[in-house]
Design a protein around this motif. Structure first.
Motif, PDB file in Angstrom:
ATOM      1  N   GLY A  10       1.191   5.264 -12.610  1.00 39.95           N
ATOM      2  CA  GLY A  10      -0.040   4.416 -11.990  1.00 39.95           C
ATOM      3  C   GLY A  10       0.193   2.828 -12.790  1.00 39.95           C
ATOM      4  N   LEU A  11       0.889   2.711 -13.920  1.00 36.27           N
ATOM      5  CA  LEU A  11       0.822   1.439 -14.374  1.00 36.27           C
ATOM      6  C   LEU A  11       1.864   0.385 -13.453  1.00 36.27           C
ATOM      7  CD1 LEU A  11      -0.685  -0.015 -16.703  1.00 36.27           C
ATOM      8  CD2 LEU A  11       1.634   0.445 -18.091  1.00 36.27           C
ATOM      9  N   ILE A  12       3.139   1.473 -13.410  1.00 34.05           N
ATOM     10  CA  ILE A  12       4.413   0.789 -12.817  1.00 34.05           C
ATOM     11  C   ILE A  12       3.911   0.441 -11.202  1.00 34.05           C
ATOM     12  CG2 ILE A  12       6.612   1.348 -11.716  1.00 34.05           C
ATOM     13  CD1 ILE A  12       6.935   3.369 -13.852  1.00 34.05           C
ATOM     14  N   ALA A  13       2.922   1.016 -10.694  1.00 31.08           N
ATOM     15  CA  ALA A  13       2.153   0.773  -9.393  1.00 31.08           C
ATOM     16  C   ALA A  13       1.552  -0.567  -9.313  1.00 31.08           C
ATOM     17  CB  ALA A  13       1.424   1.705  -8.748  1.00 31.08           C
ATOM     18  N   TRP A  14       0.831  -0.870 -10.526  1.00 31.39           N
ATOM     19  CA  TRP A  14       0.159  -2.205 -10.597  1.00 31.39           C
ATOM     20  C   TRP A  14       1.205  -2.988 -10.547  1.00 31.39           C
ATOM     21  CZ3 TRP A  14      -5.014  -3.824 -10.574  1.00 31.39           C
ATOM     22  CH2 TRP A  14      -5.791  -2.905 -10.613  1.00 31.39           C
ATOM     23  N   VAL A  15       2.237  -3.029 -11.384  1.00 35.87           N
ATOM     24  CA  VAL A  15       3.145  -4.095 -11.822  1.00 35.87           C
ATOM     25  C   VAL A  15       3.794  -4.558 -10.429  1.00 35.87           C
ATOM     26  CG1 VAL A  15       5.186  -4.775 -13.075  1.00 35.87           C
ATOM     27  CG2 VAL A  15       3.270  -3.723 -13.951  1.00 35.87           C
ATOM     28  N   VAL A  16       4.615  -3.523  -9.897  1.00 36.79           N
ATOM     29  CA  VAL A  16       5.338  -3.441  -8.695  1.00 36.79           C
ATOM     30  C   VAL A  16       4.626  -4.089  -7.455  1.00 36.79           C
ATOM     31  CG1 VAL A  16       6.578  -2.319  -6.819  1.00 36.79           C
ATOM     32  CG2 VAL A  16       6.687  -1.722  -9.098  1.00 36.79           C
ATOM     33  N   THR A  17       3.218  -3.732  -7.306  1.00 40.76           N
ATOM     34  CA  THR A  17       2.540  -4.518  -6.233  1.00 40.76           C
ATOM     35  C   THR A  17       2.034  -5.585  -6.347  1.00 40.76           C
ATOM     36  OG1 THR A  17       0.700  -3.129  -6.795  1.00 40.76           O
ATOM     37  CG2 THR A  17       1.839  -2.238  -4.914  1.00 40.76           C
ATOM     38  N   ILE A  18       1.905  -5.943  -7.492  1.00 42.93           N
ATOM     39  CA  ILE A  18       1.248  -7.428  -7.947  1.00 42.93           C
ATOM     40  C   ILE A  18       2.563  -8.255  -7.527  1.00 42.93           C
ATOM     41  CG2 ILE A  18       0.920  -9.238  -9.788  1.00 42.93           C
ATOM     42  CD1 ILE A  18      -1.057  -6.853 -10.772  1.00 42.93           C
ATOM     43  N   ALA A  19       3.587  -7.737  -8.086  1.00 40.26           N
ATOM     44  CA  ALA A  19       5.157  -8.681  -7.908  1.00 40.26           C
ATOM     45  C   ALA A  19       5.326  -8.784  -6.533  1.00 40.26           C
ATOM     46  CB  ALA A  19       6.177  -8.135  -8.675  1.00 40.26           C
ATOM     47  N   LEU A  20       5.030  -7.757  -5.764  1.00 40.66           N
ATOM     48  CA  LEU A  20       5.422  -7.784  -4.353  1.00 40.66           C
ATOM     49  C   LEU A  20       4.561  -8.643  -3.705  1.00 40.66           C
ATOM     50  CD1 LEU A  20       7.170  -6.194  -2.145  1.00 40.66           C
ATOM     51  CD2 LEU A  20       5.380  -4.842  -1.630  1.00 40.66           C
ATOM     52  N   LEU A  21       3.219  -9.108  -4.004  1.00 40.63           N
ATOM     53  CA  LEU A  21       2.270  -9.659  -3.218  1.00 40.63           C
ATOM     54  C   LEU A  21       2.353 -11.278  -3.825  1.00 40.63           C
ATOM     55  CD1 LEU A  21      -0.468  -7.154  -3.041  1.00 40.63           C
ATOM     56  CD2 LEU A  21       0.816  -8.195  -1.090  1.00 40.63           C
ATOM     57  N   VAL A  22       2.504 -11.377  -5.121  1.00 48.12           N
ATOM     58  CA  VAL A  22       2.329 -12.811  -5.671  1.00 48.12           C
ATOM     59  C   VAL A  22       3.521 -13.571  -5.559  1.00 48.12           C
ATOM     60  CG1 VAL A  22       1.979 -14.120  -7.731  1.00 48.12           C
ATOM     61  CG2 VAL A  22       0.568 -12.155  -7.375  1.00 48.12           C
ATOM     62  N   VAL A  23       4.781 -12.815  -5.514  1.00 47.04           N
ATOM     63  CA  VAL A  23       5.945 -13.627  -5.425  1.00 47.04           C
ATOM     64  C   VAL A  23       6.229 -14.293  -3.959  1.00 47.04           C
ATOM     65  CG1 VAL A  23       8.284 -13.617  -5.399  1.00 47.04           C
ATOM     66  CG2 VAL A  23       7.123 -12.710  -7.378  1.00 47.04           C
ATOM     67  N   PRO A  24       5.990 -13.475  -2.959  1.00 46.19           N
ATOM     68  CA  PRO A  24       6.103 -14.296  -1.750  1.00 46.19           C
ATOM     69  C   PRO A  24       4.953 -15.338  -1.314  1.00 46.19           C
ATOM     70  CG  PRO A  24       6.133 -11.747  -1.312  1.00 46.19           C
ATOM     71  CD  PRO A  24       5.782 -12.221  -2.845  1.00 46.19           C
ATOM     72  N   PHE A  25       3.827 -15.114  -1.956  1.00 49.45           N
ATOM     73  CA  PHE A  25       2.540 -15.840  -1.734  1.00 49.45           C
ATOM     74  C   PHE A  25       2.905 -17.274  -2.310  1.00 49.45           C
ATOM     75  CE2 PHE A  25      -1.397 -17.608  -3.398  1.00 49.45           C
ATOM     76  CZ  PHE A  25      -2.057 -17.891  -2.200  1.00 49.45           C
ATOM     77  N   VAL A  26       3.631 -17.210  -3.636  1.00 53.31           N
ATOM     78  CA  VAL A  26       3.873 -18.401  -4.258  1.00 53.31           C
ATOM     79  C   VAL A  26       4.857 -19.092  -3.210  1.00 53.31           C
ATOM     80  CG1 VAL A  26       4.834 -19.400  -6.062  1.00 53.31           C
ATOM     81  CG2 VAL A  26       3.100 -17.498  -6.609  1.00 53.31           C
ATOM     82  N   ALA A  43       0.828  -1.164  -0.159  1.00 49.32           N
ATOM     83  CA  ALA A  43      -0.024  -0.035  -0.169  1.00 49.32           C
ATOM     84  C   ALA A  43       0.852   1.070  -0.127  1.00 49.32           C
ATOM     85  CB  ALA A  43      -1.119   0.176   1.104  1.00 49.32           C
ATOM     86  N   GLY A  44       2.016   1.081   0.733  1.00 48.25           N
ATOM     87  CA  GLY A  44       2.897   2.520   0.569  1.00 48.25           C
ATOM     88  C   GLY A  44       3.545   2.755  -0.636  1.00 48.25           C
ATOM     89  N   ILE A  45       3.860   1.703  -1.154  1.00 48.00           N
ATOM     90  CA  ILE A  45       4.477   1.870  -2.722  1.00 48.00           C
ATOM     91  C   ILE A  45       3.532   2.336  -3.860  1.00 48.00           C
ATOM     92  CG2 ILE A  45       5.477   0.539  -4.601  1.00 48.00           C
ATOM     93  CD1 ILE A  45       6.910  -1.413  -2.411  1.00 48.00           C
ATOM     94  N   TRP A  46       2.250   1.603  -3.629  1.00 45.99           N
ATOM     95  CA  TRP A  46       1.230   2.067  -4.238  1.00 45.99           C
ATOM     96  C   TRP A  46       0.853   3.590  -4.229  1.00 45.99           C
ATOM     97  CZ3 TRP A  46      -2.186  -0.467  -7.714  1.00 45.99           C
ATOM     98  CH2 TRP A  46      -3.371   0.413  -7.826  1.00 45.99           C
ATOM     99  N   THR A  47       0.833   3.941  -3.064  1.00 46.41           N
ATOM    100  CA  THR A  47       0.504   5.648  -2.715  1.00 46.41           C
ATOM    101  C   THR A  47       1.578   6.413  -3.344  1.00 46.41           C
ATOM    102  OG1 THR A  47      -0.488   4.823  -0.798  1.00 46.41           O
ATOM    103  CG2 THR A  47      -0.231   7.011  -1.138  1.00 46.41           C
ATOM    104  N   LEU A  48       2.885   5.783  -3.091  1.00 44.77           N
ATOM    105  CA  LEU A  48       4.152   6.749  -3.536  1.00 44.77           C
ATOM    106  C   LEU A  48       3.936   6.956  -5.019  1.00 44.77           C
ATOM    107  CD1 LEU A  48       6.862   5.876  -0.970  1.00 44.77           C
ATOM    108  CD2 LEU A  48       5.410   8.152  -1.264  1.00 44.77           C
ATOM    109  N   LEU A  49       4.118   5.857  -5.692  1.00 43.65           N
ATOM    110  CA  LEU A  49       4.191   5.657  -7.072  1.00 43.65           C
ATOM    111  C   LEU A  49       2.709   6.345  -7.627  1.00 43.65           C
ATOM    112  CD1 LEU A  49       5.566   2.237  -7.958  1.00 43.65           C
ATOM    113  CD2 LEU A  49       6.492   4.454  -8.201  1.00 43.65           C
ATOM    114  N   HIS A  50       1.712   6.258  -7.078  1.00 44.44           N
ATOM    115  CA  HIS A  50       0.505   6.886  -7.707  1.00 44.44           C
ATOM    116  C   HIS A  50       0.719   8.255  -7.596  1.00 44.44           C
ATOM    117  CE1 HIS A  50      -2.675   4.611  -9.612  1.00 44.44           C
ATOM    118  NE2 HIS A  50      -2.236   3.789  -8.915  1.00 44.44           N
ATOM    119  N   ARG A  51       1.377   8.767  -6.494  1.00 49.08           N
ATOM    120  CA  ARG A  51       1.655  10.286  -6.326  1.00 49.08           C
ATOM    121  C   ARG A  51       2.522  10.935  -7.219  1.00 49.08           C
ATOM    122  NH1 ARG A  51       2.387  11.029  -0.130  1.00 49.08           N
ATOM    123  NH2 ARG A  51       0.220  10.434   0.458  1.00 49.08           N
ATOM    124  N   ALA A  52       3.296  10.205  -7.480  1.00 53.43           N
ATOM    125  CA  ALA A  52       4.532  10.442  -8.754  1.00 53.43           C
ATOM    126  C   ALA A  52       3.731  10.383 -10.087  1.00 53.43           C
ATOM    127  CB  ALA A  52       5.870   9.617  -8.582  1.00 53.43           C
TER     128      ALA A  52
END
Lengths: 163, 412
Positions: free
Chosen positions: B374-390, B362-371
């Motif tokens: 938007g698209l990078i925010a999607w990619v980064v947060t998905i990677a951040l959540l999916v990789v550890p989940f797997v 959520a922190g990265i999402w907010t910072l990237l959206h503020r900058a």
């Protein structure tokens, strides 16, 4: 002021009960009552954030865990505790009265000197203060609590059986 | 000042958007008509507002107790209650009469005062929690600035009252049930609060109406800007809803009341109206926590599609609430009860790590959206959540396959 006058005697009664009750679980529940009344006092005095955090952390976690731990203690300790009580009143008062006097003295001296403008502190400002100015202190407390938790886990672990 | 606000925000007394506030305003107008003092008017208004919320949720409670039995019956290829009234619609009334007329038994070994206090203490926080939720654009009974924190602080009271119920009964099944309930509630409150923290970070407020307002509008013109439709919100929302099933002690996490194991847990020694109070507290708590989930992740009273603004906003809230609760019923009909070690392992090794991950996401999402990325925010947060989940899933499954359950206390 009304809230202070109503709540502070109640807090004191509950705290005395927590010390005085014979059964540990009663004492623990009264401790929970003391903590929640203190939370209500914070809310009544305008420190809503502090009051609600007090409820969440102290009543929800600390008091519940204390009561929980008390359950596992053996009833034998209880009886010993009751027998020991009258002897402990004198030394207890001897220890607490000087402390109380010091506290009253310090509070009385420092209270009027509270900096102006701290009365109405929005939550955002509290958060900013905690994570910028006072960040080292917060981190130190966090590390300390982690260490305490590890220590508690070490103590609670069953001693491994030797073959 | 007060009349100014009222004039500015009151289009019509009878407009559907304002319908839930009608009792409150009628009482206030009536008192003002008879020249009642100001404090009496505000107290009357508050009482009427609280009565509205209570009436809505008591009706919902009665209906849910029937719908739950009907749904479970259909899931198990039965008909369900069908004797009292057409389609069993009077079953809640019959249940209520039965509960009220039953003998109130207090065990001889019970702590009388605490035994009486526990069911009361369990209903009060549930009702209070219902007061801070934003049900509609204009309908928040108590718009607190720290609403979310208030909600979680009330959860703490529930734990204490469950403990009191278990201990004051002076019997072993309630005690076992209370011990199970407390360890479960303490463990499942963590992921609940942690996943809510991500929402607080993104919306930047603790006030529930403002969190809902933050989820207004649509991405690309049709996708609602609800938190659950973001990567961190999806994970956080799933964790929140799973943990809320645990917090509400519902199947498959209903170990504290597992009938086949410990009779009814902390409610074993209760009968009659006190038992009804426990039952009511449980359902009101379920409404409250699902309502909070709807508020935090499903956009609260926001409409799901643009162009549906003519429907009163509170209808959307209750539609979403009904959907979430139906999901809970479906889960109850589908999954068997977990074992205590499975429950704890799932909570501590799956829910808490995932909810912790939503915070940096959520922190990265907010910072990237503020900058403006938007698209990078999607990619980064998905990677951040999916990789550890797997990785976690693989490790989790491997650990499960290797661990051979030993019955430590049963064998010796």
């Amino acid at each position: 002021m009304t809230a202070l006058l109503i709540l502070s005697p109640l807090i004191m009664l509950a705290a005395l009960g927590a010390v005085w009750k014979a059964r540990p679980v009663h004492a623990g529940l009264l401790l929970a009552l003391t903590l929640s009344l203190a939370g209500m006092l914070y809310i009544a005095l305008g420190a809503e954030f502090l009051g609600l955090v007090q409820f969440m952390v102290y009543v929800g976690a600390v008091a519940v865990l204390i009561v929980f731990a008390l359950l596992i203690t053996r009833p034998r300790d209880e009886i010993e505790e009751i027998a020991r009580r009258p002897k402990s009143v004198g030394p207890g008062l001897l220890c607490t009265l000087p402390l109380l006097a010091t506290l009253l003295y310090t509070v009385d001296r420092t209270l009027p000197e509270a900096p102006p403008g701290t009365a109405d502190l929005p939550v955002r400002r509290i958060g900013e203060l905690l994570f910028t100015t006072h960040a080292p202190a917060v981190l130190a407390v966090a590390i300390l609590l982690t260490a305490v938790m590890l220590g508690a886990a070490l103590f609670a672990r069953e001693p491994s059986k030797k073959p | 000042m007060k009349t100014l606000i009222a004039q500015a925000a009151e289009p019509s007394l009878w407009s559907p958007e304002w319908l839930p506030l009608l009792p409150k305003r009628l009482v206030e107008n009536l008192l003002e008509h008879f020249n009642a003092p100001g404090w009496l008017v505000s107290i009357g208004g508050i009482a009427a507002g609280a009565a509205t919320v209570l009436a809505v949720f008591m009706t919902a409670f009665a209906l849910l107790s029937l719908i739950e039995r009907k749904t479970l019956a259909r899931a198990q290829n039965r008909i369900g209650p069908n004797r009292a009234g057409p389609f069993g619609i009077l079953q809640p009334v019959a249940d209520g009469i039965k509960m009220l007329t039953k003998e109130d038994i207090v065990p001889a070994k019970a702590e009388k005062l605490l035994h009486l206090l526990a069911p009361i203490l369990i209903v009060i926080p549930a009702i209070m929690a219902l007061g801070v939720l934003p049900y509609g654009r204009e309908w928040t009974p108590v718009p607190l600035e720290l609403g979310l924190l208030f909600f979680f602080a009330l959860g703490a009271l529930t734990e204490v009252s469950v403990f009191i119920a278990g201990w004051a009964s002076g019997s072993k099944f309630p005690m076992l049930g209370a011990m199970r309930a407390i360890s479960q509630m303490v463990s499942y409150e963590l992921p609940l609060v942690l996943s809510a923290i991500a929402v607080i970070m993104v919306s930047g407020t603790l006030s529930l109406p403002e969190i809902v307002a933050h989820q207004g509008g649509y991405h690309l013109g049709f996708l609602p800007a609800w938190h659950i439709l973001t990567p961190w919100g999806l994970v956080g929302g799933l964790v929140f809803f799973i943990a809320s099933i645990g917090e509400a002690n519902r199947c498959p996490f209903d170990l504290p009341e597992g009938e086949s194991e410990i009779v009814a847990g902390h409610m074993t020694e209760y009968s009659g109206f006190k038992y009804a109070l426990f039952f009511m507290g449980e359902y009101l708590g379920l409404f409250a926590i699902s309502g909070l989930g709807v508020t935090l992740f499903l956009g609260g009273w926001q409409a799901p599609f643009p162009g549906l603004g003519f429907v009163p906003s509170w209808i959307w809230f209750f539609a979403k609430l009904a959907a979430v609760i139906f999901l809970f019923l479906w889960i109850r009909a589908t999954f068997p009860r977990l074992r205590m070690d499975q429950l704890m392992r799932f909570g501590w090794l799956a829910l808490i790590p995932m909810s912790l991950l939503t915070i940096p996401a959520a922190g990265i999402w907010t910072l990237l959206h503020r900058a403006g990325h938007g698209l990078i925010a999607w990619v980064v947060t998905i990677a951040l959540l999916v990789v550890p989940f797997v990785i976690m899933t693989v490790l989790f499954n491997r650990g499960l396959a290797r661990s051979n359950r030993t019955y430590r206390f049963a064998e010796s």
